[in-house]
Scaffold this motif. Structure first.
Motif, PDB file in Angstrom:
ATOM      1  N   ALA A  59       1.123   4.153  -2.846  1.00  0.00           N
ATOM      2  CA  ALA A  59       0.865   5.562  -2.540  1.00  0.00           C
ATOM      3  C   ALA A  59       2.052   6.428  -2.945  1.00  0.00           C
ATOM      4  CB  ALA A  59       0.564   5.732  -1.050  1.00  0.00           C
ATOM      5  N   ALA A 112      -7.479  11.085  -0.461  1.00  0.00           N
ATOM      6  CA  ALA A 112      -6.981   9.726  -0.205  1.00  0.00           C
ATOM      7  C   ALA A 112      -7.168   8.843  -1.437  1.00  0.00           C
ATOM      8  CB  ALA A 112      -7.688   9.121   1.006  1.00  0.00           C
ATOM      9  N   LEU A 132      -4.284   8.422  -3.845  1.00  0.00           N
ATOM     10  CA  LEU A 132      -3.193   7.550  -3.434  1.00  0.00           C
ATOM     11  C   LEU A 132      -3.413   6.099  -3.850  1.00  0.00           C
ATOM     12  CD1 LEU A 132      -2.773   9.038   0.113  1.00  0.00           C
ATOM     13  CD2 LEU A 132      -1.245   9.376  -1.817  1.00  0.00           C
ATOM     14  N   THR A 133      -4.608   5.792  -4.290  1.00  0.00           N
ATOM     15  CA  THR A 133      -4.906   4.411  -4.661  1.00  0.00           C
ATOM     16  C   THR A 133      -5.239   4.269  -6.138  1.00  0.00           C
ATOM     17  OG1 THR A 133      -7.232   4.711  -4.058  1.00  0.00           O
ATOM     18  CG2 THR A 133      -5.767   3.829  -2.368  1.00  0.00           C
ATOM     19  N   PHE A 160      -1.151  10.445   4.695  1.00  0.00           N
ATOM     20  CA  PHE A 160      -0.477  10.964   3.504  1.00  0.00           C
ATOM     21  C   PHE A 160      -1.315  12.069   2.865  1.00  0.00           C
ATOM     22  CE2 PHE A 160       1.991   6.827   2.764  1.00  0.00           C
ATOM     23  CZ  PHE A 160       3.229   7.399   2.924  1.00  0.00           C
ATOM     24  N   THR A 186      -0.928   6.028   7.289  1.00  0.00           N
ATOM     25  CA  THR A 186      -2.113   5.580   6.571  1.00  0.00           C
ATOM     26  C   THR A 186      -2.253   6.442   5.313  1.00  0.00           C
ATOM     27  OG1 THR A 186      -3.562   7.164   7.686  1.00  0.00           O
ATOM     28  CG2 THR A 186      -3.271   4.981   8.739  1.00  0.00           C
ATOM     29  N   ASN A 187      -3.083   6.008   4.387  1.00  0.00           N
ATOM     30  CA  ASN A 187      -3.330   6.837   3.206  1.00  0.00           C
ATOM     31  C   ASN A 187      -3.983   8.154   3.604  1.00  0.00           C
ATOM     32  OD1 ASN A 187      -2.182   4.912   1.620  1.00  0.00           O
ATOM     33  ND2 ASN A 187      -4.047   4.383   0.501  1.00  0.00           N
ATOM     34  N   GLU A 188      -4.794   8.122   4.649  1.00  0.00           N
ATOM     35  CA  GLU A 188      -5.433   9.346   5.122  1.00  0.00           C
ATOM     36  C   GLU A 188      -4.397  10.340   5.654  1.00  0.00           C
ATOM     37  OE1 GLU A 188      -6.504   6.215   5.787  1.00  0.00           O
ATOM     38  OE2 GLU A 188      -8.293   6.322   4.503  1.00  0.00           O
ATOM     39  N   ARG A 225       0.835  -1.209   0.000  1.00  0.00           N
ATOM     40  CA  ARG A 225       0.000   0.000   0.000  1.00  0.00           C
ATOM     41  C   ARG A 225       0.866   1.254   0.000  1.00  0.00           C
ATOM     42  NH1 ARG A 225      -0.863   3.537   3.597  1.00  0.00           N
ATOM     43  NH2 ARG A 225      -0.040   2.270   5.289  1.00  0.00           N
ATOM     44  N   VAL A 226       1.906   1.272   0.843  1.00  0.00           N
ATOM     45  CA  VAL A 226       2.794   2.432   0.910  1.00  0.00           C
ATOM     46  C   VAL A 226       3.526   2.620  -0.420  1.00  0.00           C
ATOM     47  CG1 VAL A 226       4.877   3.365   2.018  1.00  0.00           C
ATOM     48  CG2 VAL A 226       3.038   2.409   3.410  1.00  0.00           C
TER      49      VAL A 226
END
Length: 118
Positions: free
Chosen positions: A32, A102, A105-106, A94, A90-92, A28-29
């Motif tokens: 992102a 958010a 990021l995905t 970032f 978390t994506n939030e 996930r990171v």
């Protein structure tokens, strides 16, 4: 523009897809970070195994490591200040730091492929 630096523990790669089990958080990171790089965001990752000089040269990260040891990794800096220690954002987080949504990021990269049929 804001600058994010991620100081990872020693790993063979930043994606988490090597080894016997995949770490979905690392994947996930990595996704992102890739998405933000494509948008021109100043975001960088440093792996302790591959770039130890970055850890030694950064006084802030060096101090965290002196005080808490390697278990403090990852260390996340925003504009040179520590914002997270010992876990990935978390994506939030970032999104908040970089002032983006958010969802950005995905997003999967859009690639056009040209096929010529004869």
């Amino acid at each position: 523009m804001k600058k994010v630096e991620i100081f990872d523990p020693a790993m063979c790669c930043s994606t988490g897809v090597c080894g016997p089990s995949v770490d979905p958080n690392l994947t996930r990171v990595a996704s992102a970070v890739y998405s933000m790089e494509q948008k021109g965001v100043d975001i960088k990752r440093f792996n302790l195994a591959n770039d130890p000089a970055a850890f030694a040269d950064n006084k802030t990260v060096n101090q965290v490591l002196q005080e808490k040891g390697a278990d403090a990794l990852p260390v996340i800096l925003l504009d040179g200040e520590v914002v997270k220690v010992g876990e990935y954002p978390t994506n939030e987080e970032f999104a908040e730091w970089l002032e983006v949504s958010a969802e950005e990021l995905t997003q999967k990269p859009c690639v056009r492929v040209s096929v010529k049929l004869d």
